[in-house]
Motif scaffolding. Structure first.
Motif, PDB file in Angstrom:
ATOM      1  N   ARG A  80       0.838  -1.211   0.000  1.00 35.75           N
ATOM      2  CA  ARG A  80       0.000   0.000   0.000  1.00 35.75           C
ATOM      3  C   ARG A  80       0.871   1.258   0.000  1.00 35.75           C
ATOM      4  O   ARG A  80       0.565   2.248  -0.668  1.00 35.75           O
ATOM      5  N   ARG A  81       1.953   1.237   0.779  1.00 34.17           N
ATOM      6  CA  ARG A  81       2.825   2.402   0.864  1.00 34.17           C
ATOM      7  C   ARG A  81       3.421   2.743  -0.497  1.00 34.17           C
ATOM      8  O   ARG A  81       3.452   3.913  -0.895  1.00 34.17           O
ATOM      9  N   ALA A  82       3.883   1.752  -1.227  1.00 38.17           N
ATOM     10  CA  ALA A  82       4.466   1.988  -2.548  1.00 38.17           C
ATOM     11  C   ALA A  82       3.440   2.578  -3.513  1.00 38.17           C
ATOM     12  O   ALA A  82       3.739   3.504  -4.280  1.00 38.17           O
ATOM     13  N   ALA A  83       2.210   2.053  -3.478  1.00 34.21           N
ATOM     14  CA  ALA A  83       1.166   2.543  -4.382  1.00 34.21           C
ATOM     15  C   ALA A  83       0.765   3.972  -4.044  1.00 34.21           C
ATOM     16  O   ALA A  83       0.557   4.803  -4.940  1.00 34.21           O
ATOM     17  N   LEU A  84       0.647   4.272  -2.752  1.00 31.98           N
ATOM     18  CA  LEU A  84       0.271   5.621  -2.338  1.00 31.98           C
ATOM     19  C   LEU A  84       1.362   6.634  -2.686  1.00 31.98           C
ATOM     20  O   LEU A  84       1.071   7.773  -3.068  1.00 31.98           O
ATOM     21  N   THR A  85       2.615   6.237  -2.570  1.00 35.30           N
ATOM     22  CA  THR A  85       3.718   7.125  -2.950  1.00 35.30           C
ATOM     23  C   THR A  85       3.710   7.369  -4.455  1.00 35.30           C
ATOM     24  O   THR A  85       3.912   8.499  -4.919  1.00 35.30           O
ATOM     25  N   LEU A  86       3.460   6.317  -5.232  1.00 33.79           N
ATOM     26  CA  LEU A  86       3.408   6.458  -6.683  1.00 33.79           C
ATOM     27  C   LEU A  86       2.253   7.352  -7.120  1.00 33.79           C
ATOM     28  O   LEU A  86       2.399   8.193  -8.017  1.00 33.79           O
ATOM     29  N   SER A  87       1.105   7.209  -6.486  1.00 31.88           N
ATOM     30  CA  SER A  87      -0.065   7.990  -6.905  1.00 31.88           C
ATOM     31  C   SER A  87       0.148   9.488  -6.678  1.00 31.88           C
ATOM     32  O   SER A  87      -0.188  10.309  -7.533  1.00 31.88           O
ATOM     33  N   VAL A  88       0.713   9.859  -5.529  1.00 25.99           N
ATOM     34  CA  VAL A  88       0.930  11.285  -5.270  1.00 25.99           C
ATOM     35  C   VAL A  88       2.050  11.825  -6.142  1.00 25.99           C
ATOM     36  O   VAL A  88       2.059  13.012  -6.510  1.00 25.99           O
ATOM     37  N   THR A  89       3.004  10.979  -6.540  1.00 22.52           N
ATOM     38  CA  THR A  89       4.056  11.389  -7.469  1.00 22.52           C
ATOM     39  C   THR A  89       3.467  11.721  -8.835  1.00 22.52           C
ATOM     40  O   THR A  89       3.837  12.718  -9.465  1.00 22.52           O
ATOM     41  N   LEU A  90       2.558  10.878  -9.308  1.00 29.30           N
ATOM     42  CA  LEU A  90       1.896  11.132 -10.589  1.00 29.30           C
ATOM     43  C   LEU A  90       1.118  12.443 -10.562  1.00 29.30           C
ATOM     44  O   LEU A  90       1.156  13.230 -11.524  1.00 29.30           O
ATOM     45  N   MET A  91       0.403  12.699  -9.462  1.00 25.72           N
ATOM     46  CA  MET A  91      -0.366  13.922  -9.353  1.00 25.72           C
ATOM     47  C   MET A  91       0.548  15.138  -9.335  1.00 25.72           C
ATOM     48  O   MET A  91       0.273  16.152  -9.998  1.00 25.72           O
ATOM     49  N   SER A  92       1.661  15.074  -8.616  1.00 24.82           N
ATOM     50  CA  SER A  92       2.603  16.189  -8.553  1.00 24.82           C
ATOM     51  C   SER A  92       3.223  16.459  -9.922  1.00 24.82           C
ATOM     52  O   SER A  92       3.399  17.612 -10.325  1.00 24.82           O
ATOM     53  N   PHE A  93       3.553  15.383 -10.637  1.00 22.93           N
ATOM     54  CA  PHE A  93       4.087  15.540 -11.992  1.00 22.93           C
ATOM     55  C   PHE A  93       3.090  16.269 -12.888  1.00 22.93           C
ATOM     56  O   PHE A  93       3.458  17.181 -13.633  1.00 22.93           O
ATOM     57  N   GLY A  94       1.829  15.881 -12.808  1.00 15.49           N
ATOM     58  CA  GLY A  94       0.808  16.534 -13.631  1.00 15.49           C
ATOM     59  C   GLY A  94       0.661  18.007 -13.302  1.00 15.49           C
ATOM     60  O   GLY A  94       0.580  18.854 -14.206  1.00 15.49           O
ATOM     61  N   SER A  95       0.626  18.341 -12.017  1.00 18.54           N
ATOM     62  CA  SER A  95       0.474  19.740 -11.614  1.00 18.54           C
ATOM     63  C   SER A  95       1.672  20.579 -12.039  1.00 18.54           C
ATOM     64  O   SER A  95       1.525  21.706 -12.518  1.00 18.54           O
ATOM     65  N   LEU A  96       2.868  20.025 -11.856  1.00 22.66           N
ATOM     66  CA  LEU A  96       4.080  20.757 -12.233  1.00 22.66           C
ATOM     67  C   LEU A  96       4.144  20.976 -13.740  1.00 22.66           C
ATOM     68  O   LEU A  96       4.534  22.053 -14.210  1.00 22.66           O
ATOM     69  N   ALA A  97       3.736  19.975 -14.502  1.00 21.05           N
ATOM     70  CA  ALA A  97       3.735  20.106 -15.960  1.00 21.05           C
ATOM     71  C   ALA A  97       2.781  21.200 -16.416  1.00 21.05           C
ATOM     72  O   ALA A  97       3.109  22.013 -17.293  1.00 21.05           O
ATOM     73  N   ILE A  98       1.582  21.248 -15.818  1.00 20.24           N
ATOM     74  CA  ILE A  98       0.607  22.284 -16.170  1.00 20.24           C
ATOM     75  C   ILE A  98       1.135  23.663 -15.789  1.00 20.24           C
ATOM     76  O   ILE A  98       1.012  24.629 -16.549  1.00 20.24           O
ATOM     77  N   ALA A  99       1.771  23.757 -14.619  1.00 20.05           N
ATOM     78  CA  ALA A  99       2.261  25.054 -14.140  1.00 20.05           C
ATOM     79  C   ALA A  99       3.384  25.604 -15.004  1.00 20.05           C
ATOM     80  O   ALA A  99       3.474  26.824 -15.210  1.00 20.05           O
ATOM     81  N   LEU A 100       4.247  24.741 -15.538  1.00 21.35           N
ATOM     82  CA  LEU A 100       5.449  25.199 -16.239  1.00 21.35           C
ATOM     83  C   LEU A 100       5.336  25.214 -17.759  1.00 21.35           C
ATOM     84  O   LEU A 100       6.231  25.728 -18.436  1.00 21.35           O
ATOM     85  N   THR A 101       4.280  24.649 -18.314  1.00 23.14           N
ATOM     86  CA  THR A 101       4.148  24.573 -19.767  1.00 23.14           C
ATOM     87  C   THR A 101       3.873  25.950 -20.372  1.00 23.14           C
ATOM     88  O   THR A 101       2.937  26.637 -19.964  1.00 23.14           O
ATOM     89  N   PRO A 102       4.688  26.373 -21.353  1.00 25.52           N
ATOM     90  CA  PRO A 102       4.410  27.646 -22.046  1.00 25.52           C
ATOM     91  C   PRO A 102       3.078  27.586 -22.781  1.00 25.52           C
ATOM     92  O   PRO A 102       2.533  26.503 -23.029  1.00 25.52           O
ATOM     93  N   GLY A 103       2.576  28.741 -23.155  1.00 22.61           N
ATOM     94  CA  GLY A 103       1.281  28.808 -23.810  1.00 22.61           C
ATOM     95  C   GLY A 103       1.316  28.400 -25.266  1.00 22.61           C
ATOM     96  O   GLY A 103       2.385  28.176 -25.858  1.00 22.61           O
ATOM     97  N   TYR A 104       0.123  28.313 -25.864  1.00 21.11           N
ATOM     98  CA  TYR A 104      -0.009  27.935 -27.271  1.00 21.11           C
ATOM     99  C   TYR A 104       0.721  28.909 -28.184  1.00 21.11           C
ATOM    100  O   TYR A 104       1.287  28.506 -29.207  1.00 21.11           O
ATOM    101  N   SER A 105       0.750  30.166 -27.817  1.00 21.48           N
ATOM    102  CA  SER A 105       1.421  31.171 -28.640  1.00 21.48           C
ATOM    103  C   SER A 105       2.926  30.960 -28.692  1.00 21.48           C
ATOM    104  O   SER A 105       3.592  31.442 -29.604  1.00 21.48           O
ATOM    105  N   SER A 106       3.494  30.222 -27.725  1.00 19.55           N
ATOM    106  CA  SER A 106       4.943  29.995 -27.679  1.00 19.55           C
ATOM    107  C   SER A 106       5.351  28.655 -28.296  1.00 19.55           C
ATOM    108  O   SER A 106       6.322  28.588 -29.046  1.00 19.55           O
ATOM    109  N   ILE A 107       4.615  27.582 -27.980  1.00 18.25           N
ATOM    110  CA  ILE A 107       5.044  26.256 -28.447  1.00 18.25           C
ATOM    111  C   ILE A 107       3.991  25.557 -29.300  1.00 18.25           C
ATOM    112  O   ILE A 107       4.146  24.393 -29.656  1.00 18.25           O
TER     113      ILE A 107
END
Length: 421
Positions: A80-107
């Motif tokens: 359970r510990r491994a799965a819970l750590t993996l799930s929050v890692t995936l969520m953090s990756f998604g949030s960080l990607a959304i926060a740092l991605t340049p806009g449509y006008s740039s890329i």
């Protein structure tokens, strides 16, 4: 006074913090989409941009069953510990990607592509989090207080929702509208990513469930085939319970505020305040209902709340639609949430007690994720005139499943704990 396991409170907190962060990130996307829609999609019609972000949001919902399946398998095989750590890692990756991605006008087209990939990761995360979290909280808890401790799963979900709303209120008061559209919308995603990394570190130090440790040394096998062949009845019971509870949850915690505005004519700011206050009180209802189930048993508590909800839902929705008084609307919303807590507080423990350790995370996570993916978005499209009727019908489903729990090998009464005994 029941004896407490060493570290049980600390491990429950670690398990719930991840759930809180994941639901904060999930609601941040929905809350701030009006501000970042123009950044990820071509310039033009704002409605088309908002619809595009809504489609991406729906993609996240559709990924939940896959997350419930994959992370459920992972939790049952690697812990359970491994799965819970993996799930929050995936969520953090998604949030960080959304926060740092340049806009449509740039890329260009890469912007919406990265957004979709990020939401896919977050959908997997949320889909897998419920089953792994419900399983861990139920297994790690003191036997006589499992209902109480596992009820904090929905405490963390609600706090995550309120946190997203609070961040939005604060940012709207500090920044101008132009700043919110330009860069302000990125801040809540950064906060979510940072919080996720902190929880990921904390979860690495969680104590693994003794139930899983014992199961890991046994020859019993798990997997989807075993689940469907040997526990089909329990899977159907979880699915039916989740369908009714999911529609009721979204109806009373999300759609009811829109219903106040569109039908009762209550101003939007007032409806938002009513919703915030009601959700805040809803937090404290969870451990109360969970503790009652430890004292009186799961079935009597679920049955009592379900009957009350079934009888009162339609009158509550009708009265909300006819009143223009904010205080009356608030009291009606609180009344609905009192009965809703009979599902939310017991959701984790009742489902976990149906399955043996080798398929518990998968058995809880997959049918629950299927129900939320299909029925989670139904509360808003139901329409104003039928909202109360449909919500009442969901309570009938919950009530019927409550009857069926006797036949699903669930003994969540004092002195018995189903497969967790």
């Amino acid at each position: 006074m029941p004896h407490k396991k060493p570290g049980v409170v600390a491990n429950v907190v670690r398990g719930c913090l991840g759930n809180l962060v994941e639901w904060y990130d999930w609601f941040v996307y929905a809350s701030f989409s009006i501000y970042f829609a123009a950044s990820f999609f071509p310039e033009g019609n704002l409605t088309a941009q908002l619809l595009s972000t809504a489609v991406v949001f729906a993609v996240g919902f559709l990924m939940r069953p896959l997350g419930g399946w994959l992370l459920g398998l992972y939790a049952d095989k690697f812990g359970r510990r491994a799965a819970l750590t993996l799930s929050v890692t995936l969520m953090s990756f998604g949030s960080l990607a959304i926060a740092l991605t340049p806009g449509y006008s740039s890329i260009g087209i890469l912007a919406p592509v990265i957004l979709v990939v990020a939401r896919l990761a977050q959908g997997l995360s949320v889909g897998g989090e419920f089953g792994s979290s419900a399983t861990y909280l139920s297994e790690i808890a003191t036997p006589r207080r499992r209902g109480f401790y596992s009820s904090f799963q929905y405490v963390s979900i609600t706090v995550g929702q309120l946190s997203a709303l609070l961040v939005m209120i604060v940012m709207q008061s500090l920044l101008t509208e132009a700043q919110m559209y330009a860069w302000g919308w990125r801040v809540p995603f950064v906060l979510g990513a940072i919080a996720g990394l902190v929880v990921m570190y904390l979860r690495r130090s969680m104590v693994e469930s003794e139930h899983f440790q014992r199961s890991a040394g046994s020859p019993s096998h798990g997997g989807l085939r075993v689940l469907l062949r040997e526990h089909r009845r329990q899977v159907l019971a979880v699915l039916g319970l989740a369908i009714g509870g999911t529609v009721a949850f979204y109806t009373f915690t999300s759609y009811l505020q829109k219903y106040m505005v569109n039908t009762a004519g209550i101003p939007k700011p007032t409806a938002s305040l009513i919703g915030f206050a009601a959700l805040f009180l809803f937090i404290f209802m969870q451990p109360v209902a969970g503790a009652l189930s430890d004292r009186w048993g799961r079935r009597p508590v679920m049955f009592g709340f379900s009957v009350g909800g079934m009888l009162l839902t339609v009158p509550i929705m009708t009265l909300v639609g006819r009143t223009g008084n904010p205080w009356v609307a608030f009291l009606l919303m609180i009344t609905a949430m009192v009965f809703l807590s009979g599902y939310t507080a017991l959701s984790a423990i009742i489902k976990a007690e149906m399955f043996p350790t080798n398929v518990r995370a998968l058995g809880v996570g997959l049918p629950h994720a299927l129900a939320t993916a299909v029925f989670g978005g139904l509360s808003s499209p139901l329409g104003t005139d039928r909202a109360g009727l449909e919500a009442g019908r969901t309570r009938e489903r919950v009530l019927l499943v409550g009857h069926r729990l006797h036949r699903a090998d669930v003994r969540g009464d004092p002195g018995g704990a189903g497969t967790l005994a």
